[in-house]
Design a protein around this motif. Structure first.
Motif, PDB file in Angstrom:
ATOM      1  N   ILE A  71      46.345  40.472  60.034  1.00 29.84           N
ATOM      2  CA  ILE A  71      47.019  41.324  59.057  1.00 29.84           C
ATOM      3  C   ILE A  71      45.997  41.997  58.145  1.00 29.84           C
ATOM      4  O   ILE A  71      46.130  43.177  57.784  1.00 29.84           O
ATOM      5  CB  ILE A  71      48.020  40.483  58.235  1.00 29.84           C
ATOM      6  N   ALA A  72      44.943  41.260  57.784  1.00 31.21           N
ATOM      7  CA  ALA A  72      43.891  41.846  56.945  1.00 31.21           C
ATOM      8  C   ALA A  72      43.195  42.996  57.672  1.00 31.21           C
ATOM      9  O   ALA A  72      42.904  44.037  57.069  1.00 31.21           O
ATOM     10  CB  ALA A  72      42.870  40.772  56.560  1.00 31.21           C
ATOM     11  N   PHE A  73      42.939  42.821  58.971  1.00 37.09           N
ATOM     12  CA  PHE A  73      42.347  43.928  59.737  1.00 37.09           C
ATOM     13  C   PHE A  73      43.276  45.128  59.738  1.00 37.09           C
ATOM     14  O   PHE A  73      42.826  46.276  59.591  1.00 37.09           O
ATOM     15  CB  PHE A  73      42.054  43.520  61.176  1.00 37.09           C
ATOM     16  N   THR A  74      44.571  44.884  59.904  1.00 36.75           N
ATOM     17  CA  THR A  74      45.531  45.983  59.902  1.00 36.75           C
ATOM     18  C   THR A  74      45.489  46.738  58.582  1.00 36.75           C
ATOM     19  O   THR A  74      45.565  47.974  58.548  1.00 36.75           O
ATOM     20  CB  THR A  74      46.953  45.449  60.164  1.00 36.75           C
ATOM     21  N   ALA A  75      45.343  45.993  57.482  1.00 38.48           N
ATOM     22  CA  ALA A  75      45.260  46.638  56.166  1.00 38.48           C
ATOM     23  C   ALA A  75      43.989  47.475  56.050  1.00 38.48           C
ATOM     24  O   ALA A  75      44.015  48.601  55.517  1.00 38.48           O
ATOM     25  CB  ALA A  75      45.303  45.579  55.070  1.00 38.48           C
ATOM     26  N   ILE A  76      42.884  46.940  56.542  1.00 42.28           N
ATOM     27  CA  ILE A  76      41.623  47.703  56.509  1.00 42.28           C
ATOM     28  C   ILE A  76      41.738  48.946  57.385  1.00 42.28           C
ATOM     29  O   ILE A  76      41.293  50.043  57.002  1.00 42.28           O
ATOM     30  CB  ILE A  76      40.455  46.816  56.979  1.00 42.28           C
ATOM     31  N   TYR A  77      42.366  48.783  58.547  1.00 39.80           N
ATOM     32  CA  TYR A  77      42.560  49.924  59.443  1.00 39.80           C
ATOM     33  C   TYR A  77      43.459  50.983  58.798  1.00 39.80           C
ATOM     34  O   TYR A  77      43.231  52.184  58.951  1.00 39.80           O
ATOM     35  CB  TYR A  77      43.165  49.457  60.767  1.00 39.80           C
ATOM     36  N   ALA A  78      44.477  50.540  58.069  1.00 35.56           N
ATOM     37  CA  ALA A  78      45.389  51.478  57.404  1.00 35.56           C
ATOM     38  C   ALA A  78      44.639  52.347  56.399  1.00 35.56           C
ATOM     39  O   ALA A  78      44.976  53.514  56.189  1.00 35.56           O
ATOM     40  CB  ALA A  78      46.504  50.716  56.707  1.00 35.56           C
ATOM     41  N   ILE A  79      43.589  51.782  55.788  1.00 37.86           N
ATOM     42  CA  ILE A  79      42.826  52.526  54.780  1.00 37.86           C
ATOM     43  C   ILE A  79      41.741  53.377  55.420  1.00 37.86           C
ATOM     44  O   ILE A  79      41.532  54.532  55.027  1.00 37.86           O
ATOM     45  CB  ILE A  79      42.184  51.549  53.774  1.00 37.86           C
ATOM     46  N   GLY A  80      41.067  52.832  56.425  1.00 37.46           N
ATOM     47  CA  GLY A  80      39.898  53.533  56.959  1.00 37.46           C
ATOM     48  C   GLY A  80      39.827  53.661  58.462  1.00 37.46           C
ATOM     49  O   GLY A  80      38.747  53.873  59.020  1.00 37.46           O
TER      50      GLY A  80
END
Length: 347
Positions: free
Chosen positions: A156-165
């Protein structure tokens, strides 16, 4: 879940690098309180063991595999601050020597695989230990649950990072669903490995397990209808120094790590791991960049110019375990030495 170069844009990768550097700095300071003459060698061993077990991809679904992340295991065995450092050392060695995980994405990987997994796992672990019966079995149960949750948390943390960048235009809902789904399955494998390893160490040296400290509740006696603490039992007779020394555990751990990386890794699943599979299926890897260390003599966990796959992979694994053990042990020895230097200065 090693993020390659090109998945996340430069500004967000740089920001993640700052976060990772800050987390490592905080962990270096916190690890001074966790490490002593017994646990410092164990911390280096934990890093080497995590490196070895990460080579053992296990199948989780059709065409998909998973591997240990190790944050929960490291935090429970040697403490959360030292645990972050253990995983950071592993990721550094993998990126530099084996071209596994991008170098510009190193901050993303440390933030996701070291910081997130350790923080989530150890917070949940401590919470469970507080409510479960105060016995060794509770530690293994809590380690299972903490490790299980830490893996989808990292996804989920990777998904959040991907959502931003993220560098590709893929619907966020699809990324979230795919990442969370497959990493719940991978989390089961992580939980089993973590529980078995923690249980094995507790069985022989519970005093070396950071997460098991302070669990021995005082014996209660009923006096005049009220429960009171019993007098502490007499100290047991002194055991031989050799029996109290963690040296045998350290040697056994090193041998185990070498066998896993040098021999058992040959039989690991060749299917892409969870992130690789999701990236290929969803198009996240459309702008992936070649690894800067792609020409490394050990790239892709093989030794260059050795044609025999079993020998090449096994030798690369042995080298990786040795290098991780050396770098990790050296770093933790330096941290422990700094602790004694600081204590001497205050005195």
């Amino acid at each position: 879940m090693h993020v390659p170069d090109g998945f996340i844009n430069a500004p967000v990768s740089a920001a993640a690098g700052v976060v990772a550097a800050g987390a490592v700095a905080v962990s270096l300071r916190g690890a001074r309180k966790e490490l002593d003459e017994r646990t410092a060698p164990l911390a280096g061993l934990v890093a080497a063991f995590v490196f070895a077990v990460q080579m053992l991809n296990f199948p989780v679904a059709a065409g998909t595999s998973g591997h240990l992340l190790g944050g929960a295991l490291a935090a429970i065995l040697v403490g959360p601050y030292t645990g972050v450092l253990c995983i950071a050392v592993v990721l550094l060695m993998q990126g530099v020597l084996f071209a596994d995980g991008g170098l510009t994405a190193l901050g993303v990987n440390i933030t996701d695989m070291a910081v997130v997994t350790v923080v989530v796992a150890y917070a949940l672990f401590r919470g469970l230990v507080l409510v479960l019966p105060r016995k060794r079995g509770s530690v293994t149960v809590a380690s299972f649950v903490a490790a299980l949750v830490s893996v989808p948390a990292a996804a989920i943390a990777f998904t959040a990072i991907y959502a931003i960048g993220g560098t590709t235009d893929v619907p966020l809902g699809k990324v979230f669903t795919a990442m969370a789904g497959v990493h719940v399955l991978i989390g089961i494998g992580e939980a089993v490995i973590t529980m078995l390893t923690v249980g094995a160490v507790i069985a022989v040296r519970p005093d070396l397990v950071h997460g098991a400290r302070g669990l021995s509740a005082p014996l209660k006696l009923r006096v005049n209808g009220e429960l009171v603490d019993a007098a502490p039992a007499a100290a047991p007779a002194a055991t031989p120094v050799a029996a109290r020394s963690p040296k045998k555990i350290w040697i056994s751990g090193v041998v185990t790590a070498l066998l896993l990386a040098g021999f058992v890794s040959f039989y690991a699943s060749a299917s892409p791991d969870g992130l690789e599979k999701v990236a290929a299926d969803q198009g996240i890897d459309a702008k992936a960049e070649p690894h800067a260390a792609a020409d490394s003599p050990l790239a892709d966990y093989g030794v260059k110019d050795i044609s025999d796959a079993r020998l090449s992979g096994g030798l690369a694994g042995v080298i990786g375990v040795g290098a991780t053990l050396a770098v990790g042990s050296g770093a933790f020895w330096a941290v422990r030495r700094r602790r004694h230097t600081d204590a001497g200065a205050r005195a």
